[in-house]
Design a protein around this motif. Structure first.
Motif, PDB file in Angstrom:
ATOM      1  N   ARG A 129       0.866  -1.183   0.000  1.00 20.65           N
ATOM      2  CA  ARG A 129       0.000   0.000   0.000  1.00 20.65           C
ATOM      3  C   ARG A 129       0.895   1.223   0.000  1.00 20.65           C
ATOM      4  O   ARG A 129       1.656   1.456   0.943  1.00 20.65           O
ATOM      5  CB  ARG A 129      -0.944   0.013   1.195  1.00 20.65           C
ATOM      6  CG  ARG A 129      -1.721   1.327   1.334  1.00 20.65           C
ATOM      7  CD  ARG A 129      -2.818   1.241   2.373  1.00 20.65           C
ATOM      8  NE  ARG A 129      -3.998   0.593   1.813  1.00 20.65           N
ATOM      9  CZ  ARG A 129      -5.248   0.885   2.182  1.00 20.65           C
ATOM     10  NH1 ARG A 129      -5.478   1.794   3.103  1.00 20.65           N
ATOM     11  NH2 ARG A 129      -6.271   0.264   1.640  1.00 20.65           N
ATOM     12  N   LEU A 130       0.815   2.013  -1.067  1.00 22.90           N
ATOM     13  CA  LEU A 130       1.571   3.245  -1.206  1.00 22.90           C
ATOM     14  C   LEU A 130       0.616   4.409  -0.992  1.00 22.90           C
ATOM     15  O   LEU A 130      -0.433   4.477  -1.653  1.00 22.90           O
ATOM     16  CB  LEU A 130       2.206   3.348  -2.596  1.00 22.90           C
ATOM     17  CG  LEU A 130       3.449   2.507  -2.892  1.00 22.90           C
ATOM     18  CD1 LEU A 130       3.184   1.011  -2.752  1.00 22.90           C
ATOM     19  CD2 LEU A 130       3.976   2.807  -4.304  1.00 22.90           C
ATOM     20  N   VAL A 131       0.966   5.315  -0.095  1.00 20.84           N
ATOM     21  CA  VAL A 131       0.083   6.436   0.222  1.00 20.84           C
ATOM     22  C   VAL A 131       0.746   7.739  -0.208  1.00 20.84           C
ATOM     23  O   VAL A 131       1.890   8.026   0.162  1.00 20.84           O
ATOM     24  CB  VAL A 131      -0.254   6.475   1.727  1.00 20.84           C
ATOM     25  CG1 VAL A 131      -1.227   7.615   2.018  1.00 20.84           C
ATOM     26  CG2 VAL A 131      -0.845   5.140   2.181  1.00 20.84           C
ATOM     27  N   GLU A 132       0.027   8.521  -0.994  1.00 16.53           N
ATOM     28  CA  GLU A 132       0.561   9.763  -1.565  1.00 16.53           C
ATOM     29  C   GLU A 132      -0.592  10.743  -1.737  1.00 16.53           C
ATOM     30  O   GLU A 132      -1.720  10.349  -2.078  1.00 16.53           O
ATOM     31  CB  GLU A 132       1.227   9.475  -2.916  1.00 16.53           C
ATOM     32  CG  GLU A 132       1.524  10.670  -3.785  1.00 16.53           C
ATOM     33  CD  GLU A 132       2.522  11.660  -3.192  1.00 16.53           C
ATOM     34  OE1 GLU A 132       2.476  12.846  -3.568  1.00 16.53           O
ATOM     35  OE2 GLU A 132       3.345  11.242  -2.357  1.00 16.53           O
ATOM     36  N   LEU A 133      -0.327  12.029  -1.526  1.00 20.05           N
ATOM     37  CA  LEU A 133      -1.379  13.050  -1.586  1.00 20.05           C
ATOM     38  C   LEU A 133      -1.531  13.678  -2.969  1.00 20.05           C
ATOM     39  O   LEU A 133      -2.652  13.940  -3.408  1.00 20.05           O
ATOM     40  CB  LEU A 133      -1.095  14.137  -0.548  1.00 20.05           C
ATOM     41  CG  LEU A 133      -2.186  15.180  -0.348  1.00 20.05           C
ATOM     42  CD1 LEU A 133      -3.497  14.533   0.096  1.00 20.05           C
ATOM     43  CD2 LEU A 133      -1.744  16.215   0.689  1.00 20.05           C
ATOM     44  N   ASP A 134      -0.421  13.926  -3.675  1.00 21.41           N
ATOM     45  CA  ASP A 134      -0.493  14.622  -4.960  1.00 21.41           C
ATOM     46  C   ASP A 134      -1.140  13.709  -6.008  1.00 21.41           C
ATOM     47  O   ASP A 134      -0.623  12.625  -6.291  1.00 21.41           O
ATOM     48  CB  ASP A 134       0.914  15.019  -5.412  1.00 21.41           C
ATOM     49  CG  ASP A 134       0.893  15.945  -6.617  1.00 21.41           C
ATOM     50  OD1 ASP A 134       0.425  15.519  -7.698  1.00 21.41           O
ATOM     51  OD2 ASP A 134       1.349  17.098  -6.495  1.00 21.41           O
ATOM     52  N   PRO A 135      -2.258  14.133  -6.607  1.00 15.76           N
ATOM     53  CA  PRO A 135      -2.974  13.246  -7.545  1.00 15.76           C
ATOM     54  C   PRO A 135      -2.166  12.894  -8.787  1.00 15.76           C
ATOM     55  O   PRO A 135      -2.341  11.820  -9.360  1.00 15.76           O
ATOM     56  CB  PRO A 135      -4.232  14.052  -7.901  1.00 15.76           C
ATOM     57  CG  PRO A 135      -3.868  15.482  -7.623  1.00 15.76           C
ATOM     58  CD  PRO A 135      -2.941  15.438  -6.448  1.00 15.76           C
ATOM     59  N   ARG A 136      -1.277  13.790  -9.216  1.00 14.52           N
ATOM     60  CA  ARG A 136      -0.453  13.483 -10.394  1.00 14.52           C
ATOM     61  C   ARG A 136       0.534  12.367 -10.084  1.00 14.52           C
ATOM     62  O   ARG A 136       0.749  11.454 -10.890  1.00 14.52           O
ATOM     63  CB  ARG A 136       0.280  14.748 -10.848  1.00 14.52           C
ATOM     64  CG  ARG A 136      -0.645  15.886 -11.270  1.00 14.52           C
ATOM     65  CD  ARG A 136       0.085  17.210 -11.330  1.00 14.52           C
ATOM     66  NE  ARG A 136       0.575  17.599 -10.008  1.00 14.52           N
ATOM     67  CZ  ARG A 136       1.322  18.692  -9.779  1.00 14.52           C
ATOM     68  NH1 ARG A 136       1.664  19.482 -10.794  1.00 14.52           N
ATOM     69  NH2 ARG A 136       1.716  18.991  -8.553  1.00 14.52           N
ATOM     70  N   ASN A 137       1.134  12.429  -8.904  1.00 14.70           N
ATOM     71  CA  ASN A 137       2.048  11.362  -8.499  1.00 14.70           C
ATOM     72  C   ASN A 137       1.303  10.042  -8.310  1.00 14.70           C
ATOM     73  O   ASN A 137       1.815   8.977  -8.661  1.00 14.70           O
ATOM     74  CB  ASN A 137       2.772  11.744  -7.210  1.00 14.70           C
ATOM     75  CG  ASN A 137       3.773  12.861  -7.408  1.00 14.70           C
ATOM     76  OD1 ASN A 137       4.287  13.063  -8.496  1.00 14.70           O
ATOM     77  ND2 ASN A 137       4.050  13.595  -6.345  1.00 14.70           N
ATOM     78  N   VAL A 138       0.107  10.123  -7.739  1.00 12.11           N
ATOM     79  CA  VAL A 138      -0.699   8.924  -7.539  1.00 12.11           C
ATOM     80  C   VAL A 138      -0.974   8.235  -8.866  1.00 12.11           C
ATOM     81  O   VAL A 138      -0.824   7.009  -9.005  1.00 12.11           O
ATOM     82  CB  VAL A 138      -2.026   9.273  -6.829  1.00 12.11           C
ATOM     83  CG1 VAL A 138      -2.993   8.095  -6.872  1.00 12.11           C
ATOM     84  CG2 VAL A 138      -1.772   9.695  -5.391  1.00 12.11           C
ATOM     85  N   GLU A 139      -1.364   9.010  -9.866  1.00 12.31           N
ATOM     86  CA  GLU A 139      -1.694   8.418 -11.160  1.00 12.31           C
ATOM     87  C   GLU A 139      -0.470   7.781 -11.808  1.00 12.31           C
ATOM     88  O   GLU A 139      -0.560   6.683 -12.390  1.00 12.31           O
ATOM     89  CB  GLU A 139      -2.282   9.485 -12.088  1.00 12.31           C
ATOM     90  CG  GLU A 139      -2.782   8.946 -13.416  1.00 12.31           C
ATOM     91  CD  GLU A 139      -3.815   7.835 -13.242  1.00 12.31           C
ATOM     92  OE1 GLU A 139      -3.792   6.884 -14.058  1.00 12.31           O
ATOM     93  OE2 GLU A 139      -4.635   7.924 -12.317  1.00 12.31           O
ATOM     94  N   LEU A 140       0.678   8.437 -11.698  1.00  9.62           N
ATOM     95  CA  LEU A 140       1.901   7.863 -12.261  1.00  9.62           C
ATOM     96  C   LEU A 140       2.279   6.571 -11.548  1.00  9.62           C
ATOM     97  O   LEU A 140       2.710   5.599 -12.178  1.00  9.62           O
ATOM     98  CB  LEU A 140       3.049   8.871 -12.172  1.00  9.62           C
ATOM     99  CG  LEU A 140       3.021  10.000 -13.204  1.00  9.62           C
ATOM    100  CD1 LEU A 140       4.117  11.025 -12.904  1.00  9.62           C
ATOM    101  CD2 LEU A 140       3.194   9.447 -14.613  1.00  9.62           C
TER     102      LEU A 140
END
Length: 217
Positions: free
Chosen positions: A71-82
């Protein structure tokens, strides 16, 4: 000023940058931990996972990659999509990328205690008190025998020796810690204790200030 964490990742494209060298070291350490991991399924969590560059390429190339649920947790939606695209293209259905506040303990509850805990790019962007608190939470995030991978710059004031002491106080032993001469700050600690119950609804840290974009944090 709010940092642009999507643009920050562009510095990884420079193979000579300290960020690229740090990334290579983190990947080597993760691969080594997978080499030594016991047979069977493994669990991993990554705080402030960014674009998943620390973990996803290692899992894609390693024979044990298919054993890992992450499970990788990240806030920035652009980074999430990549990161989601990278996991999908790597054929890693066990890797879940969640958009959310990586400082909140609840985000990791489904996969803790985990065998691999990544806290990369965090300690250089939070207060010393929050670093201490996050280390303490690692004793809840990490399974007995599991490994925490963390980063922190070695610029003055160098907090790395103190961070190592904090890990020791919470039941971890040092596996590897880069030296100031290496120019990158990468730490690897193995948890020897019994995991504490994960506190629900807790905030481990708060990002402060703006990082130096061309240097590891």
């Amino acid at each position: 000023m709010t940092s642009d964490w999507y643009a920050w990742h562009h510095h990884y494209e420079d193979s000579a940058s300290s960020l690229s060298r740090r990334l290579a070291e983190v990947r080597l350490r993760i691969a080594a931990a997978l080499d030594e991991a016991p047979p069977g399924s493994l669990r991993a969590v990554s705080l402030c996972a960014g674009q998943g560059r620390d973990l996803i390429p290692v899992l894609a190339a390693h024979p044990r990659g298919g054993d890992v649920t992450a499970r990788l947790v990240e806030l920035d939606p652009r980074n999430v999509e990549l990161a989601r695209t990278a996991a999908r293209e790597a054929g890693l259905p066990g890797v879940e990328v969640v958009r959310g506040d990586a400082a909140r303990t609840d985000a990791y509850a489904p996969l803790t205690p985990a065998d691999l805990v990544l806290v990369c790019g965090v300690f250089g962007n939070i207060s010393d008190a929050d670093v201490r608190a996050t280390v303490r939470h690692c004793a809840s995030l990490c399974a007995t025998g599991g490994t925490v991978f963390w980063t922190r710059h070695r610029r003055a004031p160098d907090l790395v020796p103190t961070i190592c002491e904090w890990f020791a106080e919470d039941g971890f032993e040092a596996v590897a810690v880069s030296t100031p001469a290496e120019g990158v700050g990468v730490g690897v600690h193995r948890f020897l204790g019994t995991p504490r119950p994960l506190l629900t609804g807790a905030t481990m840290f708060e990002f402060t200030g703006r990082p130096q974009p061309a240097q590891p944090v």
